[in-house]
Scaffold this motif. Structure first.
Motif, PDB file in Angstrom:
ATOM      1  N   VAL A 124      62.365 104.443  31.763  1.00 40.86           N
ATOM      2  CA  VAL A 124      61.946 105.608  32.560  1.00 40.86           C
ATOM      3  C   VAL A 124      60.788 105.209  33.470  1.00 40.86           C
ATOM      4  N   PHE A 125      59.788 104.532  32.908  1.00 35.29           N
ATOM      5  CA  PHE A 125      58.629 104.094  33.693  1.00 35.29           C
ATOM      6  C   PHE A 125      59.074 103.256  34.890  1.00 35.29           C
ATOM      7  N   LEU A 126      59.939 102.268  34.637  1.00 33.63           N
ATOM      8  CA  LEU A 126      60.379 101.384  35.711  1.00 33.63           C
ATOM      9  C   LEU A 126      61.175 102.154  36.769  1.00 33.63           C
ATOM     10  N   ALA A 127      62.084 103.008  36.344  1.00 34.97           N
ATOM     11  CA  ALA A 127      62.880 103.783  37.302  1.00 34.97           C
ATOM     12  C   ALA A 127      61.989 104.695  38.137  1.00 34.97           C
ATOM     13  N   VAL A 128      61.003 105.324  37.506  1.00 31.19           N
ATOM     14  CA  VAL A 128      60.112 106.237  38.231  1.00 31.19           C
ATOM     15  C   VAL A 128      59.224 105.462  39.205  1.00 31.19           C
ATOM     16  N   VAL A 129      58.629 104.366  38.751  1.00 33.03           N
ATOM     17  CA  VAL A 129      57.750 103.583  39.636  1.00 33.03           C
ATOM     18  C   VAL A 129      58.525 103.087  40.855  1.00 33.03           C
ATOM     19  N   TYR A 130      59.702 102.508  40.632  1.00 32.70           N
ATOM     20  CA  TYR A 130      60.476 102.016  41.772  1.00 32.70           C
ATOM     21  C   TYR A 130      61.009 103.171  42.622  1.00 32.70           C
ATOM     22  N   GLY A 131      61.332 104.296  41.998  1.00 29.92           N
ATOM     23  CA  GLY A 131      61.740 105.474  42.753  1.00 29.92           C
ATOM     24  C   GLY A 131      60.616 105.999  43.623  1.00 29.92           C
ATOM     25  N   LEU A 132      59.388 105.978  43.104  1.00 27.49           N
ATOM     26  CA  LEU A 132      58.238 106.394  43.913  1.00 27.49           C
ATOM     27  C   LEU A 132      58.009 105.439  45.084  1.00 27.49           C
ATOM     28  N   CYS A 133      58.236 104.147  44.851  1.00 31.03           N
ATOM     29  CA  CYS A 133      58.134 103.185  45.958  1.00 31.03           C
ATOM     30  C   CYS A 133      59.195 103.486  47.018  1.00 31.03           C
ATOM     31  N   GLY A 134      60.393 103.812  46.575  1.00 29.96           N
ATOM     32  CA  GLY A 134      61.444 104.179  47.508  1.00 29.96           C
ATOM     33  C   GLY A 134      61.113 105.451  48.262  1.00 29.96           C
ATOM     34  N   ALA A 135      60.555 106.435  47.550  1.00 30.91           N
ATOM     35  CA  ALA A 135      60.155 107.689  48.191  1.00 30.91           C
ATOM     36  C   ALA A 135      59.048 107.436  49.220  1.00 30.91           C
ATOM     37  N   LEU A 136      58.138 106.529  48.898  1.00 26.84           N
ATOM     38  CA  LEU A 136      57.086 106.162  49.846  1.00 26.84           C
ATOM     39  C   LEU A 136      57.706 105.515  51.086  1.00 26.84           C
ATOM     40  N   GLN A 137      58.650 104.621  50.874  1.00 26.28           N
ATOM     41  CA  GLN A 137      59.338 103.958  51.985  1.00 26.28           C
ATOM     42  C   GLN A 137      60.087 104.973  52.850  1.00 26.28           C
ATOM     43  N   ALA A 138      60.632 106.009  52.213  1.00 26.62           N
ATOM     44  CA  ALA A 138      61.399 107.030  52.947  1.00 26.62           C
ATOM     45  C   ALA A 138      60.488 108.012  53.684  1.00 26.62           C
ATOM     46  N   GLY A 139      59.176 107.918  53.430  1.00 27.49           N
ATOM     47  CA  GLY A 139      58.238 108.832  54.072  1.00 27.49           C
ATOM     48  C   GLY A 139      58.092 110.163  53.338  1.00 27.49           C
ATOM     49  N   TRP A 140      58.590 110.237  52.116  1.00 29.61           N
ATOM     50  CA  TRP A 140      58.496 111.468  51.336  1.00 29.61           C
ATOM     51  C   TRP A 140      57.138 111.600  50.673  1.00 29.61           C
ATOM     52  N   LEU A 141      56.421 110.500  50.537  1.00 34.13           N
ATOM     53  CA  LEU A 141      55.085 110.490  49.918  1.00 34.13           C
ATOM     54  C   LEU A 141      54.085 109.883  50.899  1.00 34.13           C
ATOM     55  N   ARG A 142      52.850 110.249  50.737  1.00 35.90           N
ATOM     56  CA  ARG A 142      51.787 109.662  51.561  1.00 35.90           C
ATOM     57  C   ARG A 142      50.758 109.027  50.676  1.00 35.90           C
TER      58      ARG A 142
END
Length: 142
Positions: A124-142
């Motif tokens: 779960v930790f790994l999926a969430v961390v990499y998902g957050l990196c993907g969300a950052l790349q997509a511009g969904w996070l700042r």
């Protein structure tokens, strides 16, 4: 949010390197050598080669995260592909933890149950961390 990602990626990287090293005691605990001895020479060789490459992939995933987490954080198409791919990989591994491994193999057994829950949390930790990196790349996070 993004200021938390570099330390999380470093933790993920260190954990993946540790997991690669843990394959040696895991192999002993699960008796992989005895099981491989019962296989044909070809199947045993394939098993050993696949185990080696699993460890190599864990190292290849872990080193960049530990040494240079910015590779997944600096905006680029390659980082986006990498982050989403790693998120998908670890999400699939989490799915296998619950739907491929039979509950009878761990339920009611103290050590096996503890390992099942521990690794579920790791996936779960790994999926969430990499998902957050993907969300950052997509511009969904700042």
């Amino acid at each position: 949010m993004s200021e938390w990602l570099p330390p999380c990626l470093r933790i993920a990287g260190a954990g993946l390197l540790l997991l690669a090293l843990l394959h040696f005691p895991i192999a002993r605990r699960l008796g992989w050598g005895k099981d491989a001895a019962k296989m044909s020479r070809l199947n045993a060789t394939v098993f050993h080669v696949h185990s080696f490459f699993i460890c190599l992939v864990l190292v290849a995933m872990g080193l960049p995260c530990l040494i240079e987490p910015g590779v997944l954080l600096e905006p680029s198409r390659a980082a986006a592909w990498g982050a989403w791919s790693l998120c998908g990989f670890w999400s699939a591994r989490l799915w296998c933890q619950w739907f491929v491994y039979k509950p009878a193999w761990w339920r009611g057994l103290w050590f096996e149950t503890a390992m099942h829950w521990f690794f579920s949390a790791v996936w779960v930790f790994l999926a969430v961390v990499y998902g957050l990196c993907g969300a950052l790349q997509a511009g969904w996070l700042r």
